[in-house]
Design a protein around this motif. Sequence first.
Motif, PDB file in Angstrom:
ATOM      1  N   ARG A   1      60.078 -47.629  -9.519  1.00  0.00           N
ATOM      2  CA  ARG A   1      58.932 -48.529  -9.308  1.00  0.00           C
ATOM      3  C   ARG A   1      59.298 -49.527  -8.216  1.00  0.00           C
ATOM      4  O   ARG A   1      60.379 -50.117  -8.242  1.00  0.00           O
ATOM      5  CB  ARG A   1      58.596 -49.272 -10.589  1.00  0.00           C
TER       6      ARG A   1
ATOM      7  N   LYS B   1      45.778 -52.153  -6.669  1.00  0.00           N
ATOM      8  CA  LYS B   1      46.246 -50.933  -7.331  1.00  0.00           C
ATOM      9  C   LYS B   1      45.751 -49.674  -6.611  1.00  0.00           C
ATOM     10  O   LYS B   1      44.588 -49.578  -6.232  1.00  0.00           O
ATOM     11  CB  LYS B   1      45.748 -50.878  -8.788  1.00  0.00           C
ATOM     12  N   GLY B   2      46.654 -48.716  -6.471  1.00  0.00           N
ATOM     13  CA  GLY B   2      46.302 -47.421  -5.907  1.00  0.00           C
ATOM     14  C   GLY B   2      45.853 -46.468  -7.005  1.00  0.00           C
ATOM     15  O   GLY B   2      46.366 -46.518  -8.131  1.00  0.00           O
TER      16      GLY B   2
ATOM     17  N   ASP C   1      54.679 -47.828  -4.669  1.00  0.00           N
ATOM     18  CA  ASP C   1      54.208 -47.522  -6.025  1.00  0.00           C
ATOM     19  C   ASP C   1      54.873 -48.465  -7.029  1.00  0.00           C
ATOM     20  O   ASP C   1      56.005 -48.246  -7.436  1.00  0.00           O
ATOM     21  CB  ASP C   1      54.520 -46.068  -6.355  1.00  0.00           C
TER      22      ASP C   1
ATOM     23  N   ASN D   1      53.985 -49.221 -10.186  1.00  0.00           N
ATOM     24  CA  ASN D   1      53.958 -48.872 -11.614  1.00  0.00           C
ATOM     25  C   ASN D   1      54.394 -47.439 -11.911  1.00  0.00           C
ATOM     26  O   ASN D   1      54.348 -47.008 -13.053  1.00  0.00           O
ATOM     27  CB  ASN D   1      52.572 -49.138 -12.208  1.00  0.00           C
TER      28      ASN D   1
ATOM     29  N   ASP E   1      53.005 -44.581 -11.060  1.00  0.00           N
ATOM     30  CA  ASP E   1      51.939 -43.613 -11.358  1.00  0.00           C
ATOM     31  C   ASP E   1      51.727 -42.591 -10.238  1.00  0.00           C
ATOM     32  O   ASP E   1      50.877 -41.718 -10.344  1.00  0.00           O
ATOM     33  CB  ASP E   1      50.619 -44.331 -11.670  1.00  0.00           C
ATOM     34  N   GLY E   2      52.499 -42.668  -9.175  1.00  0.00           N
ATOM     35  CA  GLY E   2      52.385 -41.715  -8.080  1.00  0.00           C
ATOM     36  C   GLY E   2      51.415 -42.133  -6.984  1.00  0.00           C
ATOM     37  O   GLY E   2      51.252 -41.401  -6.007  1.00  0.00           O
ATOM     38  N   TYR E   3      50.775 -43.277  -7.112  1.00  0.00           N
ATOM     39  CA  TYR E   3      49.822 -43.760  -6.108  1.00  0.00           C
ATOM     40  C   TYR E   3      50.354 -45.036  -5.458  1.00  0.00           C
ATOM     41  O   TYR E   3      50.906 -45.903  -6.139  1.00  0.00           O
ATOM     42  CB  TYR E   3      48.452 -44.046  -6.735  1.00  0.00           C
ATOM     43  N   ALA E   4      50.168 -45.125  -4.159  1.00  0.00           N
ATOM     44  CA  ALA E   4      50.632 -46.309  -3.430  1.00  0.00           C
ATOM     45  C   ALA E   4      49.738 -47.504  -3.731  1.00  0.00           C
ATOM     46  O   ALA E   4      48.514 -47.415  -3.695  1.00  0.00           O
ATOM     47  CB  ALA E   4      50.635 -46.033  -1.934  1.00  0.00           C
ATOM     48  N   ASP E   5      50.380 -48.613  -4.058  1.00  0.00           N
ATOM     49  CA  ASP E   5      49.711 -49.891  -4.241  1.00  0.00           C
ATOM     50  C   ASP E   5      49.925 -50.691  -2.962  1.00  0.00           C
ATOM     51  O   ASP E   5      50.793 -50.354  -2.146  1.00  0.00           O
ATOM     52  CB  ASP E   5      50.314 -50.610  -5.453  1.00  0.00           C
TER      53      ASP E   5
END
Length: 132
Positions: free
Chosen positions: A94, A49-50, A18, A20, A22-26
């Motif tokens: 991050r 981006k995730g 992640d 950034n 935001d809680g989502y895997a990139d």
Amino acid sequence: MTSTTPDEGVHQRLSAGDVNGDGYADLAVGVRGEEIDGKNNAGGVHVFKGRASGLSGTGSQWFARNTPGVPGALTADDQFGGLVRLRDTNGDGRADLHVSATGDLRLPGSAGGITTTGATEYDAVPITSFLQ
């Protein structure tokens, strides 16, 4: 010269984290054989981006030695992105982008994604020591 199986090579050039907060895997994808500005095998890294619906190319980022703020000169056979890792190595929540090339690099994660502000070259901890 060391050899790797095709699967080993692929896994070394993919990393999730992640970037950034935001809680989502990139997903970082190393493209070490990319030709850039006539330089064979200069290489680069694409960060996708995730989102809640999964990975997206919208807002994706591309980094190579010719990206403003990335340390080092664009050269043939640098193989930038031969190994990538997304790891939060500074504890800010991050993931930072760690990239192998002729000298390893760290590009920090930020609220907007990976940034070249504060990008550094390093040799202290080899990127190969970061478990996938």
